[in-house]
Enzyme design. Sequence first.
Site, short mmCIF file in Angstrom:
data_model
loop_
_atom_site.label_atom_id
_atom_site.label_comp_id
_atom_site.label_asym_id
_atom_site.label_seq_id
_atom_site.Cartn_x
_atom_site.Cartn_y
_atom_site.Cartn_z
N TYR A 1 11.70 -25.61 25.02
CA TYR A 1 11.31 -27.02 25.06
C TYR A 1 12.32 -27.86 24.28
O TYR A 1 12.80 -28.89 24.78
CB TYR A 1 9.91 -27.19 24.48
CG TYR A 1 9.48 -28.62 24.27
CD1 TYR A 1 8.97 -29.38 25.32
CD2 TYR A 1 9.56 -29.22 23.01
CE1 TYR A 1 8.56 -30.68 25.13
CE2 TYR A 1 9.15 -30.53 22.81
CZ TYR A 1 8.65 -31.26 23.87
OH TYR A 1 8.25 -32.57 23.68
N LYS B 1 15.15 -30.92 25.37
CA LYS B 1 15.23 -32.22 24.72
C LYS B 1 16.63 -32.46 24.13
O LYS B 1 17.10 -33.61 24.09
CB LYS B 1 14.16 -32.35 23.64
CG LYS B 1 12.73 -32.26 24.18
CD LYS B 1 12.45 -33.33 25.22
CE LYS B 1 10.99 -33.31 25.66
NZ LYS B 1 10.69 -34.40 26.63
#
Length: 276
Positions: A177, A181
């Site tokens: 994750y 980002k």
Amino acid sequence: MGPVKCRRLEGKVAIVTAATKGIGLGIAERLLQEGTSVVIGSRRKENVDEALQVIYILRRNKFSHLQYLRSRVKDAKVEGIEGHIAKPEDQQKLIDFTLEKFGKIDILVNNHGISPDFGHILDVDDKLWDKLFEVNLKAGFQMTKLVHPHMKKNGGGVIIFNASYTGYLTTTGIGVYGITKTAMLGLVKSFAAGLVHDNIRVNGVAPGLIKTNMSEQIWKHGEKRQQLVMEKAGIKIGRFGEPEDVAAAVAYLVSDDASYVTGETMLITGGIDARL
């Protein structure tokens, strides 16, 4: 947060993806309060319908200044449509729906993202890796390409990506994750450079620990446990963030107050040291 007194976005039209709960819903509400007409998107129709109801009553259970807020948003309009943000046909449907309802697109907020509880990075299989990049990164890339000609035709616009402080600071257990980002930070800079001559600004926000359903397992504990979590995370302000904290930053970035800001990603973390 107190009553919103700014009306910086009168007459603007915005798309906010994944806007039926949490940060996305907070952004949609704030843009409405500032005079924007908003289209909210989400995967499930029932979530869209519920969010529209919440917006129409202006979170009666949360705001004590309800009458003030009602007077501030009475001229703004909100519409919603369901669709899977990672499916090109649903992306186009969202664009077409917005143009049909409001005739233009001034603002795009790529708020969507997923964060499965997947543990150690070595346990992430190829299928999950691809899904995270498809939803968290590629979908925003595709949406930006779709809105670009419409913003260019209108003389400009603003695009926002919702990143995360984990794009700067590695967090155990959600490593991939965070990698999506980190890539998003580069995407913001690349789009900012590529679209600047079309008078389109591109920026990001990087929230820290915000009180949403996604982070509920972190913040929904007793006061003592919350204090320990905040100390470990390095939150200096002494509270977890609220969706309205992120929404206020987005409202600034899409307004003319930020007309000299592009290619930046603003950390909203309560003081977590995520970069120099």
